[in-house]
Design a protein around this motif. Structure first.
Motif, PDB file in Angstrom:
ATOM      1  N   ALA A   1       0.804  -1.210   0.000  1.00 31.94           N
ATOM      2  CA  ALA A   1       0.000   0.000   0.000  1.00 31.94           C
ATOM      3  C   ALA A   1       0.839   1.263   0.000  1.00 31.94           C
ATOM      4  O   ALA A   1       0.609   2.173  -0.772  1.00 31.94           O
ATOM      5  N   THR A   2       1.831   1.346   0.884  1.00 32.12           N
ATOM      6  CA  THR A   2       2.624   2.560   1.032  1.00 32.12           C
ATOM      7  C   THR A   2       4.048   2.300   0.594  1.00 32.12           C
ATOM      8  O   THR A   2       4.752   1.521   1.210  1.00 32.12           O
ATOM      9  N   LYS A   3       4.464   2.954  -0.464  1.00 35.97           N
ATOM     10  CA  LYS A   3       5.812   2.746  -0.978  1.00 35.97           C
ATOM     11  C   LYS A   3       6.653   3.971  -0.661  1.00 35.97           C
ATOM     12  O   LYS A   3       6.284   5.082  -1.007  1.00 35.97           O
TER      13      LYS A   3
ATOM     14  N   PHE B   1      17.689  -7.984   0.699  1.00 35.06           N
ATOM     15  CA  PHE B   1      17.763  -6.519   0.595  1.00 35.06           C
ATOM     16  C   PHE B   1      16.782  -5.800   1.525  1.00 35.06           C
ATOM     17  O   PHE B   1      16.806  -4.574   1.604  1.00 35.06           O
ATOM     18  N   ASP B   2      15.876  -6.522   2.175  1.00 35.32           N
ATOM     19  CA  ASP B   2      14.821  -5.903   2.981  1.00 35.32           C
ATOM     20  C   ASP B   2      13.969  -4.951   2.149  1.00 35.32           C
ATOM     21  O   ASP B   2      13.568  -3.874   2.606  1.00 35.32           O
ATOM     22  N   GLN B   3      13.685  -5.377   0.915  1.00 35.65           N
ATOM     23  CA  GLN B   3      12.871  -4.575   0.006  1.00 35.65           C
ATOM     24  C   GLN B   3      11.686  -5.399  -0.504  1.00 35.65           C
ATOM     25  O   GLN B   3      11.845  -6.568  -0.874  1.00 35.65           O
ATOM     26  N   GLY B   4      10.516  -4.792  -0.517  1.00 37.83           N
ATOM     27  CA  GLY B   4       9.327  -5.481  -0.995  1.00 37.83           C
ATOM     28  C   GLY B   4       8.914  -4.984  -2.369  1.00 37.83           C
ATOM     29  O   GLY B   4       8.419  -3.857  -2.511  1.00 37.83           O
TER      30      GLY B   4
ATOM     31  N   PRO C   1      10.190  -0.720   1.577  1.00 40.47           N
ATOM     32  CA  PRO C   1      11.307  -1.172   2.431  1.00 40.47           C
ATOM     33  C   PRO C   1      10.831  -1.582   3.814  1.00 40.47           C
ATOM     34  O   PRO C   1       9.791  -1.132   4.298  1.00 40.47           O
ATOM     35  N   LEU C   2      11.618  -2.439   4.439  1.00 43.74           N
ATOM     36  CA  LEU C   2      11.315  -2.880   5.790  1.00 43.74           C
ATOM     37  C   LEU C   2      11.466  -1.753   6.806  1.00 43.74           C
ATOM     38  O   LEU C   2      10.757  -1.716   7.800  1.00 43.74           O
ATOM     39  N   ALA C   3      12.374  -0.839   6.551  1.00 41.69           N
ATOM     40  CA  ALA C   3      12.750   0.200   7.518  1.00 41.69           C
ATOM     41  C   ALA C   3      11.546   0.792   8.241  1.00 41.69           C
ATOM     42  O   ALA C   3      10.597   1.276   7.618  1.00 41.69           O
TER      43      ALA C   3
ATOM     44  N   TRP D   1       5.282  -6.786   7.694  1.00 37.61           N
ATOM     45  CA  TRP D   1       5.817  -6.347   6.397  1.00 37.61           C
ATOM     46  C   TRP D   1       6.015  -7.536   5.473  1.00 37.61           C
ATOM     47  O   TRP D   1       5.641  -7.501   4.304  1.00 37.61           O
ATOM     48  N   ARG D   2       6.584  -8.615   5.987  1.00 40.13           N
ATOM     49  CA  ARG D   2       6.825  -9.822   5.187  1.00 40.13           C
ATOM     50  C   ARG D   2       5.525 -10.388   4.635  1.00 40.13           C
ATOM     51  O   ARG D   2       5.460 -10.778   3.461  1.00 40.13           O
ATOM     52  N   LYS D   3       4.495 -10.426   5.451  1.00 41.11           N
ATOM     53  CA  LYS D   3       3.215 -10.963   4.997  1.00 41.11           C
ATOM     54  C   LYS D   3       2.655 -10.146   3.843  1.00 41.11           C
ATOM     55  O   LYS D   3       2.115 -10.697   2.874  1.00 41.11           O
ATOM     56  N   ARG D   4       2.804  -8.839   3.898  1.00 45.03           N
ATOM     57  CA  ARG D   4       2.316  -7.972   2.818  1.00 45.03           C
ATOM     58  C   ARG D   4       3.084  -8.227   1.527  1.00 45.03           C
ATOM     59  O   ARG D   4       2.503  -8.287   0.446  1.00 45.03           O
ATOM     60  N   VAL D   5       4.400  -8.381   1.649  1.00 46.23           N
ATOM     61  CA  VAL D   5       5.212  -8.652   0.465  1.00 46.23           C
ATOM     62  C   VAL D   5       4.828  -9.993  -0.152  1.00 46.23           C
ATOM     63  O   VAL D   5       4.644 -10.111  -1.370  1.00 46.23           O
TER      64      VAL D   5
END
Length: 252
Positions: free
Chosen positions: A3-5, A86-89, A121-123, A130-134
């Motif tokens: 939702a929020t990038k 990378f902790d990036q979705g 990003p995870l940050a 966050w992982r579940k959304r990705v």
């Protein structure tokens, strides 16, 4: 759904890693078709017909499985690697994806393109949420939907399609990431454990996790033997996969 990038996209080195190792498409790659085409039986039939000609496939059923194998890698591998390392979705919902022309047309190895190259990003976020959304982006909003249309169009069992996906997920976490020179050892273990053991189907938009039962299947000589056949052997000049049950079947 992402939702929020908060960030334009990956760093240059991160994107190059996905291009070189996980079939992410460079900017100049020529698009073959849009991800949204895969959600329509009429459009998907045209896609499979074209791919069937490239592979010299003997039937739509065989084409559907070979498409599934290649699409699963293109859609899932770069996303899972970017998430864990990378902790990036990446936003790989089907309607944000395109598949680019393959460099090797004989094998048809497509590359993933994104219409909107942004990432989440995870940050600053709690990792499990966050992982579940990705994961919902790549599975619930992409592969689950595509598999359902493939099954409706060709009558291929979804069990084959999900095992096609599982093979690459297991390879990515059990071999590719473990061999990488990376400090994210805890994240590799935690993300893989969630995917194959802890998720109850929510990441997939299903009542059960389709990867869970496949992870615990029998092994022979260290190889996890498939429960289903991907039908690759039916392509001209092809043999059996090394993990195919047909190779390891023993007489009672």
């Amino acid at each position: 759904m992402l939702a929020t990038k908060h960030r334009c996209f990956l760093e240059h080195e991160e994107k190059e890693k996905l291009i070189c190792d996980f079939r992410f498409a460079p900017e100049h790659a020529k698009t073959m078709f849009a991800g949204s085409d895969l959600l329509s039986t009429a459009k998907l039939e045209k896609v499979l017909t074209e791919i069937g000609h490239l592979l010299h496939s003997p039937s739509m059923l065989v084409t559907a499985s070979q498409f599934s194998k290649r699409y699963s890698f293109a859609a899932a591998a770069p996303v899972l690697y970017a998430m864990t390392i990378f902790d990036q979705g990446l936003d790989v919902r089907a309607d944000n994806c395109r598949l680019a022309s393959s460099v090797n047309t004989e094998k048809w190895l497509p590359r993933l393109q994104l219409d909107e190259e942004t990432s989440l990003p995870l940050a600053g976020q709690e990792r499990s949420l966050w992982r579940k959304r990705v994961l919902q982006g790549v599975f619930k909003e992409n592969l689950t939907k595509v598999n359902a249309v493939l099954a409706e169009l060709t009558a291929i069992p979804e069990a084959i399609l999900w095992e096609n996906t599982a093979v690459y997920v297991f390879w990515l976490y059990e071999q590719r990431m473990k061999q990488a020179d990376t400090p994210q050892r805890a994240e590799i273990k935690a993300d893989f454990r969630y995917l194959v053991q802890e998720d109850d189907g929510e990441a997939f938009g299903l009542s059960a996790n389709p990867l869970k039962g496949l992870y615990d299947r029998e092994t022979v000589d260290g190889l996890r033997v498939r429960q289903t056949c991907c039908l690759y052997y039916q392509l001209p000049g092809a043999g059996f996969c090394s993990t195919c049950r047909k190779c390891w079947r023993t007489e009672p």
